[in-house]
Design a protein around this motif. Structure first.
Motif, short mmCIF file in Angstrom:
data_model
loop_
_atom_site.label_atom_id
_atom_site.label_comp_id
_atom_site.label_asym_id
_atom_site.label_seq_id
_atom_site.Cartn_x
_atom_site.Cartn_y
_atom_site.Cartn_z
N LEU A 48 0.83 -1.20 0.00
CA LEU A 48 0.00 0.00 0.00
C LEU A 48 0.86 1.26 0.00
O LEU A 48 0.51 2.26 -0.61
N ALA A 49 2.01 1.18 0.66
CA ALA A 49 2.92 2.34 0.68
C ALA A 49 3.42 2.65 -0.73
O ALA A 49 3.51 3.82 -1.12
N ARG A 98 0.59 4.20 -2.79
CA ARG A 98 0.36 5.61 -2.46
C ARG A 98 1.45 6.50 -3.05
O ARG A 98 1.18 7.61 -3.51
N LYS A 99 2.68 5.99 -3.06
CA LYS A 99 3.77 6.75 -3.65
C LYS A 99 3.56 6.92 -5.15
O LYS A 99 3.75 8.00 -5.71
N ILE A 100 3.13 5.84 -5.81
CA ILE A 100 2.90 5.87 -7.26
C ILE A 100 1.77 6.82 -7.62
O ILE A 100 1.89 7.68 -8.49
N TYR A 101 0.64 6.68 -6.90
CA TYR A 101 -0.54 7.45 -7.27
C TYR A 101 -0.56 8.86 -6.68
O TYR A 101 -1.47 9.64 -6.97
N SER A 102 0.44 9.20 -5.88
CA SER A 102 0.57 10.58 -5.41
C SER A 102 1.18 11.47 -6.49
O SER A 102 1.15 12.69 -6.38
N LYS A 103 1.70 10.85 -7.52
CA LYS A 103 2.26 11.59 -8.64
C LYS A 103 1.12 12.03 -9.58
O LYS A 103 0.02 11.48 -9.53
N PRO A 104 1.35 13.01 -10.44
CA PRO A 104 0.34 13.37 -11.45
C PRO A 104 -0.05 12.15 -12.28
O PRO A 104 0.77 11.23 -12.48
N SER A 105 -1.27 12.11 -12.76
CA SER A 105 -1.80 10.92 -13.42
C SER A 105 -0.99 10.49 -14.64
O SER A 105 -1.01 9.32 -15.02
N ALA A 159 -7.14 11.91 0.86
CA ALA A 159 -8.58 11.86 0.59
C ALA A 159 -9.07 10.45 0.30
O ALA A 159 -10.26 10.16 0.45
N LEU A 160 -8.18 9.57 -0.14
CA LEU A 160 -8.54 8.17 -0.37
C LEU A 160 -7.95 7.31 0.73
O LEU A 160 -6.78 7.46 1.09
N THR A 161 -8.74 6.39 1.25
CA THR A 161 -8.24 5.43 2.22
C THR A 161 -7.32 4.44 1.51
O THR A 161 -7.28 4.37 0.28
N ASP A 162 -6.60 3.65 2.29
CA ASP A 162 -5.74 2.62 1.69
C ASP A 162 -6.56 1.66 0.83
O ASP A 162 -6.14 1.26 -0.26
N GLN A 163 -7.72 1.28 1.33
CA GLN A 163 -8.58 0.35 0.58
C GLN A 163 -9.05 0.98 -0.73
O GLN A 163 -9.07 0.33 -1.78
N GLN A 164 -9.43 2.27 -0.69
CA GLN A 164 -9.87 2.95 -1.91
C GLN A 164 -8.72 3.13 -2.89
O GLN A 164 -8.93 3.05 -4.11
N LEU A 165 -7.54 3.36 -2.38
CA LEU A 165 -6.37 3.49 -3.24
C LEU A 165 -6.09 2.17 -3.96
O LEU A 165 -5.79 2.15 -5.17
N ALA A 195 -12.22 -3.79 -2.23
CA ALA A 195 -11.44 -2.57 -2.49
C ALA A 195 -12.01 -1.81 -3.69
O ALA A 195 -12.07 -0.58 -3.69
N LEU A 196 -12.43 -2.55 -4.71
CA LEU A 196 -13.00 -1.91 -5.89
C LEU A 196 -14.30 -1.20 -5.54
O LEU A 196 -14.55 -0.07 -5.98
N ILE A 197 -15.14 -1.82 -4.73
CA ILE A 197 -16.37 -1.19 -4.29
C ILE A 197 -16.06 0.06 -3.46
O ILE A 197 -16.72 1.09 -3.59
N ALA A 198 -15.04 -0.04 -2.60
CA ALA A 198 -14.65 1.11 -1.78
C ALA A 198 -14.22 2.27 -2.66
O ALA A 198 -14.54 3.44 -2.38
#
Length: 378
Positions: free
Chosen positions: A32-33, A36-43, A226-232, A356-359
């Protein structure tokens, strides 16, 4: 249909315990870490989505504003008139049904029913889709039969099992309501009431119906908490292993296209061939418009007949690749035999991944649009 879905749900929920192996999108290989590092970057730096060759997808993006400029006073007056008409039951033949009957703002502009109930308690044949962000489409209804919102407005107003209004009588009927005369003058310059002006007002108002900012929008705008770990995790699955981006992409999570996902109920009393009914092109058998996913968890039941009542069942169906029509003797050469879209295939998510997908889909939710309706004209 519901018994079939329940049976399939039971069968394939057992299979959900099987872990998906042998792909580049195995979430077990990602912490998960690291996600979060990957998706914290611009899309533009996100992992490439898992889409089929030839799919012209758009990256997920923040919600866009309505194209209607309410600072323009003339347009604002048309919108105000359209809003009154939208909530006025006198547009129906019985004076009991308004557009808002099936598109309730408190329910994200849907009605929460399998199919809507209209004139004389008659059921519609399809589920009422939400009107949020309807302005993004170039065709309307589940089968795309209307090519503009102005054309779309005519359908439910005249349908015998919806508002059942005779359009020859409607302008005269509204002309007898003095309060509408001044409203039409403000919107169009004269008090003349025509069906075209009614439809145009309704269409302009509907283009102001937008969903609000979500946690996912906040995430894209820089709030990485803004996104939980599960949502990420769900976001990553949405774009990769779950293959959702093939049809649900862009700011509104829709390709605006039509697909057959296996729910035609061919050969039964509930048979619905979708787009084919309009085009008569056999390649369109069973195709229905891809809905956007903003507020999707708030606008069930889902699919064109409202046949699925909860997100878990919906995920099970997609997980197995959706139902396929069983070819019966004599149907081998039937030109109307439904064929599922090639984009639909089993994805075998684990229970953890499905949740996770539903979240993540819940992170696409926002409060209902606040709206205040004036007293209707008398």
């Amino acid at each position: 249909m519901n018994k079939v879905l329940l049976g399939l749900s039971f069968l394939f929920s057992c299979l959900l315990f099987i872990s998906f192996k042998g792909s580049n999108w195995n979430t077990d290989e990602l912490t998960l870490a690291s996600l979060r590092k990957i998706y914290s970057k611009p899309s533009r730096y996100w992992p490439k989505p898992n889409v089929d060759k030839g799919i012209a997808f758009q990256e997920l993006a923040v919600i866009q504003p309505s194209p209607i400029n309410l600072s323009n006073d003339s347009i604002k007056k048309v919108v105000e008139l359209g809003k009154l008409l939208f909530f006025d039951t006198r547009l129906s033949g019985s004076n009991q049904i308004s557009c808002a009957t099936c598109h309730n703002p408190a329910l994200h502009w849907a009605d929460g029913k399998e199919v809507s109930i209209g004139n004389e308690q008659l059921p519609n044949i399809r589920n009422a889709p939400s009107l949020e962000n309807v302005w993004i489409y170039s065709s309307f209804f589940w089968d795309g039969r209307a090519k503009s919102l102005i054309e779309q407005a005519k359908g439910p107003i005249t349908a015998h099992n919806e508002m059942n209004q005779d359009l020859k009588l409607l302008p005269r009927k509204l002309s007898k309501i003095k309060g509408y005369n001044t409203r039409f003058i403000a919107a169009f310059g004269t008090s003349q009431i025509t069906n075209q002006r009614i439809f145009e007002s309704l269409a302009t108002f509907q283009q102001t119906i937008v969903s609000q900012e979500t946690n996912f929008d906040k995430f894209l705008n820089g709030d990485k908490a803004a996104l939980t770990d599960q949502q990420l995790l769900g976001l990553h699955l949405f774009r990769t292993k779950a293959r959702c981006m093939n049809c649900h992409n862009g700011a509104y999570f829709t390709d605006k296209e039509f697909h057959n996902i296996g729910l035609t109920e061919y050969g039964t009393k509930n048979e619905d061939l979708g787009l084919y009914n309009i085009t008569k092109n056999t390649g369109d058998v069973g195709k229905f418009k891809t809905p956007g996913l903003r507020n999707v968890t708030k606008t069930g039941p889902w699919f064109h007949r409202g046949s699925v009542k909860n997100m878990d069942s919906l995920m099970v169906l997609y997980n197995m690749g959706m139902p396929e029509h069983e070819i019966k003797p004599g149907q081998e050469n039937d030109p109307l035999l439904p064929k599922n879209d090639k984009l639909v295939r089993g994805i075998m998510l684990t229970i953890r991944e499905r949740k996770a997908l539903i979240a993540f889909l819940e992170a696409l939710s926002s409060p209902p649009m606040a709206i205040k309706v004036e007293k209707l004209p008398k």
